[in-house]
Write a protein that holds these residues in place. Sequence first.
Motif, PDB file in Angstrom:
ATOM      1  N   ALA A 114     -12.033  -0.099  -1.122  1.00 14.39           N
ATOM      2  CA  ALA A 114     -10.674   0.181  -0.662  1.00 14.39           C
ATOM      3  C   ALA A 114     -10.663   0.318   0.857  1.00 14.39           C
ATOM      4  O   ALA A 114     -11.611   0.839   1.455  1.00 14.39           O
ATOM      5  CB  ALA A 114     -10.161   1.463  -1.299  1.00 14.39           C
ATOM      6  N   HIS A 162      -5.954   0.196  -0.265  1.00 18.23           N
ATOM      7  CA  HIS A 162      -5.710  -1.132  -0.836  1.00 18.23           C
ATOM      8  C   HIS A 162      -7.022  -1.886  -1.007  1.00 18.23           C
ATOM      9  O   HIS A 162      -7.968  -1.698  -0.251  1.00 18.23           O
ATOM     10  CB  HIS A 162      -4.780  -1.945   0.071  1.00 18.23           C
ATOM     11  N   SER A 212      -8.455  -5.403  -0.628  1.00 25.52           N
ATOM     12  CA  SER A 212      -8.221  -6.724  -0.055  1.00 25.52           C
ATOM     13  C   SER A 212      -9.536  -7.464   0.040  1.00 25.52           C
ATOM     14  O   SER A 212     -10.603  -6.857   0.139  1.00 25.52           O
ATOM     15  CB  SER A 212      -7.604  -6.604   1.338  1.00 25.52           C
ATOM     16  N   ASP A 223      -2.644  -6.416  -6.122  1.00 29.15           N
ATOM     17  CA  ASP A 223      -1.401  -5.657  -6.255  1.00 29.15           C
ATOM     18  C   ASP A 223      -1.097  -5.482  -7.733  1.00 29.15           C
ATOM     19  O   ASP A 223      -0.565  -6.382  -8.374  1.00 29.15           O
ATOM     20  CB  ASP A 223      -0.267  -6.394  -5.539  1.00 29.15           C
ATOM     21  N   MET A 232      -4.548  -9.463  -1.253  1.00 29.53           N
ATOM     22  CA  MET A 232      -4.618  -8.062  -1.629  1.00 29.53           C
ATOM     23  C   MET A 232      -4.306  -7.936  -3.117  1.00 29.53           C
ATOM     24  O   MET A 232      -3.335  -8.537  -3.610  1.00 29.53           O
ATOM     25  CB  MET A 232      -3.612  -7.234  -0.828  1.00 29.53           C
ATOM     26  N   LEU A 245      -0.514 -11.826  -2.510  1.00 25.18           N
ATOM     27  CA  LEU A 245      -0.692 -10.721  -3.443  1.00 25.18           C
ATOM     28  C   LEU A 245      -1.299 -11.259  -4.729  1.00 25.18           C
ATOM     29  O   LEU A 245      -0.779 -12.212  -5.314  1.00 25.18           O
ATOM     30  CB  LEU A 245       0.646 -10.046  -3.737  1.00 25.18           C
TER      31      LEU A 245
END
Length: 183
Positions: free
Chosen positions: A68, A73, A75, A90, A88, A160
Motif C-alpha cells: 500500500a 492504495h 498501485s 479499486d 490502481m 482503475l
Amino acid sequence: MLRKVIIFSVCAGTSASFPSLYQSHQETIHRLAAPFIGVSAPEMRISAAQPVAFNPQEGSGRQVRLAADRAGHFSGEFRLNGHRVEGMIDTGATVVALNRSTARRIGISPAQMDFVQKVDTANGLARAALVTIDRLQIGRVSVDDVQAVVMDDSALSETLIGMNFLSRLGRYQVENGTLLMVQ
C-alpha cells in the motif's frame, strides 16, 4: 433512469465492501449461511478456524504482492494488451476503467469506443464505452478477456483495476498493508 443509477450504486457499494466484511467476520458469516447451504455450523467453524497458510517460497501458482502507498492504495504496473500501464486496484469499481488516451495506447481503436453507457463515478455521471481487454496482467498473474469501460480523459485520470479482474483470481487478500493476488 435515476432510480436505476441509484440501485446500481447501492449494489456496487455493497458488493465492493463484502470482501473486507467477509475477511473480518468469516466465522459469523459461515454460521449465518449454514442453514441455507446445508452445512452444520460446527463443521463450518472448524474449517473457518483453520487459517490457510501462505508460503511464497512454495511456488504453488502465480502470485503478486502490492504494498500500500501512503494513502493506503494499491498501485502497480499492469500490462494491458501487452502495454505497460500504471493502475490502481479499486474494489469500489465494478469493472476495469481506463481513459480514452490509455485505451488508444493499448490498441483499442476509436471505432470500438461507442460512448453510449452512463456510469456513476465518484465525480458524478459520465459517458463510457464498453470494451474488452484481451489480456490484463500484473507480474505473473494474468486474466484474458476482461471487460472494461473507457471514459473521456477529463472524466478519468488514472486506470482503475476493478472487481471483475480480482474476482477471476484464485484468491486475493489484504494483510499487513500488502495486497496478495494469487491465480
